[in-house]
Design a protein around this motif. Structure first.
Motif, PDB file in Angstrom:
ATOM      1  N   SER A 154     -10.479  -8.572  60.269  1.00 10.98           N
ATOM      2  CA  SER A 154     -11.854  -8.172  60.310  1.00 10.98           C
ATOM      3  C   SER A 154     -12.564  -8.816  61.330  1.00 10.98           C
ATOM      4  N   ALA A 155     -12.257  -9.973  61.691  1.00  7.37           N
ATOM      5  CA  ALA A 155     -12.744 -10.796  62.844  1.00  7.37           C
ATOM      6  C   ALA A 155     -12.212 -10.480  64.081  1.00  7.37           C
ATOM      7  N   LYS A 156     -10.947  -9.937  64.153  1.00 10.87           N
ATOM      8  CA  LYS A 156     -10.463  -9.229  65.560  1.00 10.87           C
ATOM      9  C   LYS A 156     -11.245  -7.974  65.622  1.00 10.87           C
ATOM     10  N   MET A 157     -11.312  -7.147  64.658  1.00 15.11           N
ATOM     11  CA  MET A 157     -11.970  -5.869  64.930  1.00 15.11           C
ATOM     12  C   MET A 157     -13.427  -6.047  65.212  1.00 15.11           C
ATOM     13  N   THR A 158     -13.851  -7.003  64.623  1.00 16.79           N
ATOM     14  CA  THR A 158     -15.549  -7.276  64.959  1.00 16.79           C
ATOM     15  C   THR A 158     -15.778  -7.836  66.290  1.00 16.79           C
ATOM     16  N   TYR A 159     -14.985  -8.640  66.798  1.00 14.17           N
ATOM     17  CA  TYR A 159     -14.872  -8.984  68.008  1.00 14.17           C
ATOM     18  C   TYR A 159     -14.836  -7.903  69.036  1.00 14.17           C
ATOM     19  N   GLU A 160     -14.037  -6.972  68.613  1.00 11.70           N
ATOM     20  CA  GLU A 160     -13.696  -5.840  69.728  1.00 11.70           C
ATOM     21  C   GLU A 160     -14.955  -4.895  69.548  1.00 11.70           C
ATOM     22  N   LEU A 161     -15.446  -4.770  68.320  1.00  9.92           N
ATOM     23  CA  LEU A 161     -16.626  -4.028  68.282  1.00  9.92           C
ATOM     24  C   LEU A 161     -17.965  -4.855  68.859  1.00  9.92           C
ATOM     25  N   LEU A 162     -18.241  -6.082  68.837  1.00 12.63           N
ATOM     26  CA  LEU A 162     -19.235  -6.702  69.319  1.00 12.63           C
ATOM     27  C   LEU A 162     -19.064  -6.567  70.745  1.00 12.63           C
TER      28      LEU A 162
END
Length: 257
Positions: A154-162
């Motif tokens: 989730s942190a990895k995908m959130t980083y890409e999203l942000l």
């Protein structure tokens, strides 16, 4: 028992003894562990609250127009204290560590332990890093509640999203928080003034009127603060849902796993 009673020679006396309680060597470590555990538990409960709110709002956001999600709070609670409980605990551990480090940095700044430009630069860097971790973690727990992913993914995908929507994310985080805080202050001030005017009109109180008005305003700040905290989480969750929806290019039913 965490110690034992031992004799103690009084100062300035060769024959006078008194009994004192001597703690065992493990007691300070136990107290430190207990305090850290309480901080971790408190942070985990806050993260669990955010997780439940985010999961509930996400089910409403991604539901079809002709259907209404049922038992969404129950499903979010089951996910929070079931498959995603490890994610919540890890997030609470991370946030607890951030709070402790920030408290240490603030304490060192107040005591001015190491004055100088180098210390100032280090404090600024540490505060910036802690703020970034706090910012990323807030959206990570929202993303985990929406998708049911683990914390790291989730942190990895959130980083890409942000990274693709960083400017709007900062705008949502900053502006919404500032606006809601301003609304709380204005409503509390108006309420305190109204209470003061009413009490002056119906009672013979003098100085006590201002004291009661201030207490009424502070009480309203506390009550509204709770609702604004929930509303702030709702706004952030809707933003994450919107960002996911926009990245996919179409509405997708992402019920929490």
């Amino acid at each position: 028992m965490n110690g034992r009673i031992v004799p103690h020679l009084r100062k300035g006396s060769e024959s006078g003894y008194s009994c004192v309680w001597k703690q065992d060597a493990w007691v300070p470590a136990y107290y430190a562990l207990a305090i850290l555990t309480m901080l971790w538990s408190a942070a985990a409960m806050v993260e669990a609250q955010i997780f439940v709110i985010s999961g509930t709002i996400a089910q409403w956001y991604f539901s079809k127009e002709d259907s209404t999600p049922r038992r969404s709070i129950r499903y979010s609670l089951r996910n929070a204290f079931g498959p995603s409980f490890g994610t919540i605990c890890f997030s609470g551990l991370l946030i607890g560590a951030v709070r402790i480090v920030r408290a240490v940095v603030d304490s060192a700044r107040r005591e001015d332990v190491a004055p100088g430009i180098v210390n100032l630069v280090l404090r600024c860097c540490v505060n910036a890093l802690l703020s970034a971790v706090d910012f990323l973690n807030k959206f990570t727990i929202n993303f985990a509640a929406i998708t049911g992913e683990g914390y790291c993914s989730s942190a990895k995908m959130t980083y890409e999203l942000l990274k693709r929507n960083l400017l709007s994310a900062v705008f949502v985080e900053t502006v919404s928080t500032r606006i809601l805080a301003g609304i709380i202050f204005v409503l509390s001030a108006v309420y305190a003034i109204a209470v003061c005017a009413i009490l002056k009109g119906v009672s013979d109180l003098e100085v006590e009127v201002y004291f009661v008005a201030v207490l009424a305003g502070l009480l309203l700040i506390v009550v509204l603060g709770f609702f604004v905290h929930v509303l702030d989480n709702v706004i952030e969750t809707i933003y994450v849902c919107f960002a996911i929806d926009r990245d996919k290019g179409e509405n997708t039913d992402l019920s929490p796993a």
